[in-house]
Write a protein that holds these residues in place. Structure first.
Motif, mmCIF file in Angstrom:
data_model
loop_
_atom_site.group_PDB
_atom_site.id
_atom_site.type_symbol
_atom_site.label_atom_id
_atom_site.label_comp_id
_atom_site.label_asym_id
_atom_site.label_seq_id
_atom_site.Cartn_x
_atom_site.Cartn_y
_atom_site.Cartn_z
ATOM 1 N N THR A 1 7.174 7.282 -5.725
ATOM 2 C CA THR A 1 7.453 6.334 -6.793
ATOM 3 C C THR A 1 6.993 4.936 -6.397
ATOM 4 O OG1 THR A 1 9.392 7.609 -7.496
ATOM 5 C CG2 THR A 1 9.273 5.314 -8.223
ATOM 6 N N VAL A 2 6.345 4.260 -7.318
ATOM 7 C CA VAL A 2 5.956 2.873 -7.073
ATOM 8 C C VAL A 2 7.152 1.987 -7.381
ATOM 9 C CG1 VAL A 2 4.447 0.988 -7.778
ATOM 10 C CG2 VAL A 2 3.528 3.306 -7.556
ATOM 11 N N VAL A 3 7.627 1.279 -6.361
ATOM 12 C CA VAL A 3 8.801 0.419 -6.497
ATOM 13 C C VAL A 3 8.416 -0.962 -7.004
ATOM 14 C CG1 VAL A 3 10.743 -0.643 -5.267
ATOM 15 C CG2 VAL A 3 9.979 1.677 -4.665
ATOM 16 N N SER A 4 7.366 -1.536 -6.421
ATOM 17 C CA SER A 4 6.948 -2.885 -6.838
ATOM 18 C C SER A 4 5.471 -3.100 -6.583
ATOM 19 C CB SER A 4 7.763 -3.952 -6.104
ATOM 20 O OG SER A 4 7.461 -3.947 -4.721
ATOM 21 N N VAL A 5 4.875 -3.906 -7.464
ATOM 22 C CA VAL A 5 3.486 -4.337 -7.329
ATOM 23 C C VAL A 5 3.495 -5.856 -7.455
ATOM 24 C CG1 VAL A 5 1.172 -4.263 -8.324
ATOM 25 C CG2 VAL A 5 2.601 -2.209 -8.349
ATOM 26 N N THR A 6 3.180 -6.551 -6.375
ATOM 27 C CA THR A 6 3.241 -8.019 -6.371
ATOM 28 C C THR A 6 1.957 -8.606 -5.801
ATOM 29 O OG1 THR A 6 4.359 -7.964 -4.216
ATOM 30 C CG2 THR A 6 5.751 -8.127 -6.185
ATOM 31 N N LYS A 7 1.627 -9.800 -6.279
ATOM 32 C CA LYS A 7 0.460 -10.506 -5.765
ATOM 33 C C LYS A 7 0.689 -10.903 -4.310
ATOM 34 C CE LYS A 7 -0.632 -12.889 -10.146
ATOM 35 N NZ LYS A 7 -0.738 -14.240 -10.749
ATOM 36 N N ARG B 1 4.987 10.269 -9.256
ATOM 37 C CA ARG B 1 6.401 10.408 -8.919
ATOM 38 C C ARG B 1 6.889 11.846 -8.956
ATOM 39 N NH1 ARG B 1 9.754 6.836 -12.858
ATOM 40 N NH2 ARG B 1 11.434 7.711 -11.589
ATOM 41 N N SER B 2 6.212 12.726 -9.700
ATOM 42 C CA SER B 2 6.626 14.130 -9.746
ATOM 43 C C SER B 2 5.838 14.942 -8.720
ATOM 44 C CB SER B 2 6.437 14.696 -11.156
ATOM 45 O OG SER B 2 5.064 14.824 -11.451
#
Length: 541
Positions: free
Chosen positions: A112-118, A36-37
């Motif tokens: 930036t990682v917003v979401s991690v979903t199956k 993210r940086s």
């Protein structure tokens, strides 16, 4: 037709993220790291202004683990680097590591990682949908595995509810992550709450500028210094297989007594107001060479917990009070969470159920791993690297994890052991002992050194592996990821420890080091006696 490489998402470009990228490449996986940086380094990259969602350090921070114990296992830290490195030196090492293995091209900065979903077909594919955001734009991609390397020093734990009256205190108060340098507190009266490593460091540094520093602690602490016998780093002296082996021969009470006698020989913790009610093995020790000196000179006054704040000061639990307080720093630790994972992994009061502190046990496919989510009694870098080496083997299907019920049993056992050993605190939910944990993970990964074979085939190396410091190179001697330079790195590690100290040339002097053949004799004698009287204790080696 060659199969496509499995795509692995690495979340975080700090020390754990860097070695994870390399481990993926070593095992033929295709990593993409999201940071993210704008740069690598994570916790160890100093910035004047704290950034949201990233750990923050002060300018003078020097690491508490020595270079031979903290380096990545196939890339020794240069011999001219100091044993305990300033954060700028640590960053230099990380950049050398990243450049040597060409890792930067796999990192997407300012993302930036917003979401991690199956994915809908996760039970058969183990794949994940990952949504990221960069410069205000979101995009989605599919990955075959996810390795979370975001650390656990991100969200400041500021327990204001536990300190009545703080809302009316007219001075400045903040978390230790906001502290950067002591000059602005010249002539001030400052309270530091918390006696972990950060609290001890802040109290010492502030005491050189402030008029008076008060160090407030609920339960006290056992304090170790960085410099041990013969001037060697303390972790070099303590973290040996010989000492771990000997420790198993003793009861916990005996180990505690021996360790407490040792630290009290340097300075009596009771005299300094530091001695806690709990034993030394029940709490992470505070590493600080200077704190006793600042206490004995009166620049730091140790106080009990604060009962309540007034507008201008604080009343402590023993009834004493200090007024005209200008600033308060809460060195009260951190909490961790993974909002991007939503319901996949739940964190409750800094507790999370992970097999070997790596794998969620309930997933249909083992394609999610947490790297570096541990608090070791030692350096975290080689542990994170070893976790990554195991995880990549699992992702490739070369190593099968136990059943969910067996993994849960292991998790429960570790939590029970932790609750019995450590004081109740959110700080002690992910605690591990350096050598036992490294060996545990290495055994599963097939890279634990075989001591009996070494004594038969290479006794010189075996002596250093057993009686010398348990440095990360030991886990490159055999198995997947074996490194041809591991033997030489182990046999020359003492030279790299001494090299940066020899800035004034003197005649060679070996000191009181035990001759090699005498070491062999002592070790063989110890093993023979132990095997004769305690045969069961020998086999865990």
């Amino acid at each position: 037709m060659a199969m496509a490489k499995k795509r692995i998402a690495v979340i975080g470009g700090g020390s754990s993220g860097l070695c994870t990228i390399k481990c993926c490449l070593d095992d033929g996986l295709e990593p993409t790291c999201f940071e993210r940086s704008e740069d690598i380094g994570g916790l160890w990259r100093f910035k004047e202004n704290p950034e949201e969602g990233r750990a923050s350090i002060y300018k003078s921070v020097i690491i508490n683990t020595s270079k031979e114990m903290m380096c990545f296992s196939d890339f020794p830290i240069p011999d001219d680097f100091p044993n305990y490195m300033h954060n700028s030196k640590i960053m230099k090492y990380f950049r050398m590591y990243a450049d040597h293995f060409d890792l930067l091209k796999y990192i997407r900065f300012k993302t930036t990682v917003v979401s991690v979903t199956k994915r809908p077909d996760f039970s058969s594919t183990g794949q994940w949908d990952i949504v990221t955001e960069s410069e205000g734009k979101q995009e989605s991609a599919v990955f075959d595995g996810v390795m979370v390397c975001s650390g656990h020093h991100t969200n400041a734990h500021l327990p204001l509810d536990s300190f009545p009256g703080i809302e009316k205190f007219k001075g400045r108060y903040s978390h230790s992550r906001d502290y950067k340098n002591p000059q602005e507190f010249s002539g001030k009266r400052v309270i530091v709450i918390g006696i972990g490593n950060s609290g001890g460091d802040l109290a010492v540094e502030l005491s050189h500028e402030a008029d008076q520093v008060f160090l407030s602690t609920r339960r006290g602490a056992w304090v170790l210094n960085r410099v041990a016998e013969q001037g060697y780093p303390v972790d070099i002296v303590l973290s040996t297989r010989f000492k771990a082996f000997f420790k198993r021969m003793l009861t916990t009470s005996m180990v505690n007594q021996l360790a407490e006698n040792r630290v009290n020989a340097r300075f009596n913790h009771a005299h300094y107001g530091l001695r806690p009610q709990h034993r030394i093995m029940s709490q992470h020790p505070t590493i600080n060479d200077d704190l006793p000196n600042r206490i004995i000179s009166g620049k730091v006054l140790v106080k009990p917990n604060i009962r309540e704040f007034t507008e201008t000061g604080a009343i402590f639990e023993d009834g004493t009070r200090e007024e005209d307080i200008d600033a308060v720093f809460f060195a009260t630790g951190y909490s961790f969470s993974f909002p991007f994972l939503q319901d996949c992994v739940k964190v409750v009061e800094n507790q999370v159920s992970l097999y070997k502190f790596i794998f969620p046990p309930h997933l249909e496919k083992p394609t999610l791993a947490f790297i570096g989510l541990i608090q070791p009694l030692g350096a975290i870098m080689p542990l994170a690297e070893l976790q990554s080496r195991l995880a990549t083997q699992v992702f490739k299907g070369l190593i099968r994890l136990p059943t969910e019920s067996d993994m849960m049993a292991d998790i429960t056992q570790k939590k029970d052991e932790m609750s019995k050993r450590y004081v109740k605190s959110q700080r002690y939910t992910i605690q591990v002992d350096y050598i036992p944990y490294m060996d545990e993970v290495a055994c599963q990964a097939g890279v634990k050194p075989k001591l009996l074979s070494l004594f038969l085939m290479d006794p010189k190396l075996a002596v250093e592996v057993f009686s010398g410091p348990c440095t990360p190179y030991q886990y490159r001697l055999r198995g997947p990821g074996k490194w041809d330079g591991a033997r030489k790195a182990i046999l020359t590690q003492r030279e790299r420890i001494i090299k940066p100290l020899k800035t004034r040339v003197l005649d060679d002097y070996t000191g009181a080091l035990v001759p090699y053949y005498l070491q062999i004799f002592l070790i063989v004698a110890l093993i023979a006696v132990t095997f004769a009287y305690f045969p069961w204790s020998f086999f865990p080696l």
